[in-house]
Scaffold this active site. Structure first.
Site, PDB file in Angstrom:
ATOM      1  N   GLY A  70      -8.322   4.809  -2.808  1.00 26.82           N
ATOM      2  CA  GLY A  70      -9.505   5.355  -3.474  1.00 26.82           C
ATOM      3  C   GLY A  70      -9.669   4.756  -4.857  1.00 26.82           C
ATOM      4  O   GLY A  70      -9.462   3.566  -5.068  1.00 26.82           O
ATOM      5  N   LYS A 114       0.895  -1.160   0.000  1.00 21.04           N
ATOM      6  CA  LYS A 114       0.000   0.000   0.000  1.00 21.04           C
ATOM      7  C   LYS A 114       0.931   1.206   0.000  1.00 21.04           C
ATOM      8  O   LYS A 114       1.222   1.792   1.051  1.00 21.04           O
ATOM      9  CB  LYS A 114      -0.889  -0.025   1.248  1.00 21.04           C
ATOM     10  CG  LYS A 114      -1.872   1.134   1.351  1.00 21.04           C
ATOM     11  CD  LYS A 114      -3.179   0.821   0.689  1.00 21.04           C
ATOM     12  CE  LYS A 114      -4.215   1.904   0.968  1.00 21.04           C
ATOM     13  NZ  LYS A 114      -5.482   1.655   0.281  1.00 21.04           N
ATOM     14  N   ASP A 138      -5.717  -0.401   6.663  1.00 21.46           N
ATOM     15  CA  ASP A 138      -5.705  -1.193   5.438  1.00 21.46           C
ATOM     16  C   ASP A 138      -4.350  -1.861   5.234  1.00 21.46           C
ATOM     17  O   ASP A 138      -4.268  -3.042   4.875  1.00 21.46           O
ATOM     18  CB  ASP A 138      -6.034  -0.316   4.227  1.00 21.46           C
ATOM     19  CG  ASP A 138      -7.475   0.163   4.215  1.00 21.46           C
ATOM     20  OD1 ASP A 138      -8.295  -0.403   4.972  1.00 21.46           O
ATOM     21  OD2 ASP A 138      -7.787   1.097   3.460  1.00 21.46           O
ATOM     22  N   GLU A 159      -1.813  -2.156  -3.876  1.00 20.47           N
ATOM     23  CA  GLU A 159      -3.137  -1.553  -3.727  1.00 20.47           C
ATOM     24  C   GLU A 159      -3.055  -0.034  -3.791  1.00 20.47           C
ATOM     25  O   GLU A 159      -2.229   0.585  -3.117  1.00 20.47           O
ATOM     26  CB  GLU A 159      -3.774  -1.979  -2.401  1.00 20.47           C
ATOM     27  CG  GLU A 159      -5.206  -1.482  -2.269  1.00 20.47           C
ATOM     28  CD  GLU A 159      -5.784  -1.746  -0.897  1.00 20.47           C
ATOM     29  OE1 GLU A 159      -6.438  -0.829  -0.356  1.00 20.47           O
ATOM     30  OE2 GLU A 159      -5.567  -2.848  -0.358  1.00 20.47           O
ATOM     31  N   GLY A 160      -3.920   0.547  -4.596  1.00 19.66           N
ATOM     32  CA  GLY A 160      -4.002   1.999  -4.678  1.00 19.66           C
ATOM     33  C   GLY A 160      -4.753   2.574  -3.490  1.00 19.66           C
ATOM     34  O   GLY A 160      -4.974   1.907  -2.471  1.00 19.66           O
TER      35      GLY A 160
END
Length: 234
Positions: free
Chosen positions: A123, A41, A58, A120-121
């Protein structure tokens, strides 16, 4: 299973669509198949201090569900305190987000061998990093196929098709998509009369494999049973 060496960028059709939950489910499914997994992330906004360092829930979840023993700072090298758009959070903290720097962090981490890496981006696809760059530019710099998480709700068809069109316009492949259906315990008998019709419409228009239809689940491990990752291995 032989080493696959697959890397995917995970994006969503919006914020709060279950992107991290589905990423963790993918990692859990891959682990069931005896694959070595890692997850990143690169930038996260909305962090709290843990032992004097900013951590994001996250990124913590990704750390818990990948099976490489990665330090937190490797998974989430840029942690921003406020739960707002990353470029605004960075400005308020006097920081500058740059694709080249995030790419360097990611490529350095992914030198560790694994069958599957997920990046993972934050938004949706076009979340700004600075006045000139977005998270889409990071996916392009890494040259990775993209997995799209779609929250199946009102407006999802438009959001999903716009997202895949934007991904392909940048020259990247859509490796697959996941129909995430939070709040739905039984997809066949949903209170939403158009739920399955929406999914069927997306299946016909997305032009990419459907990796799974995921109802409400308590844990990513439970959600993993609804996923089929075979299309990712080809």
């Amino acid at each position: 299973m032989a080493l696959l060496k697959k890397t995917y960028f995970v994006t969503g059709t919006d914020t709060e669509v279950g992107k991290t939950f589905i990423s963790c489910a993918i990692l859990a499914k891959a682990a069931e198949q005896k694959l070595v997994t890692g997850a990143l992330k690169p930038v996260a906004a909305g962090c709290q201090f843990v032992d004097g360092e900013l951590h994001n829930e996250d990124a913590i979840a990704l750390q818990a569900h990948c099976n490489l023993p990665l330090p937190y700072q490797t998974i989430n090298p840029v942690a921003l305190k406020e739960a707002i758009a990353p470029h605004i959070a960075a400005q308020r903290e006097g920081k500058q987000l740059q694709v080249s720097r995030l790419e360097g962090f990611a490529r350095g981490a992914m030198m560790t061998p694994a069958d599957l890496w997920l990046v993972e981006g934050a938004g949706g696809w076009l979340v700004p990093l600075n006045p000139r760059e977005t998270l889409a530019d990071l996916a392009v710099a890494l040259d990775t196929p993209v997995i799209v998480v779609v929250a199946v709700r009102l407006g999802c068809i438009n959001h999903a098709l716009l997202t895949v069109a934007a991904i392909r316009a940048r020259g990247l492949a859509v490796a697959g998509w996941v129909a995430n259906c939070p709040g739905e315990n039984d997809l066949q008998h949903s209170a939403n009369p158009a739920l399955l019709e929406n999914i069927a419409t997306l299946k016909s228009l997305m032009g990419a494999p459907l990796l799974g239809q995921v109802p409400q689940c308590d844990t990513p491990v439970q959600a993993a049973q609804y996923l089929d990752l075979v299309p990712l291995w080809h």
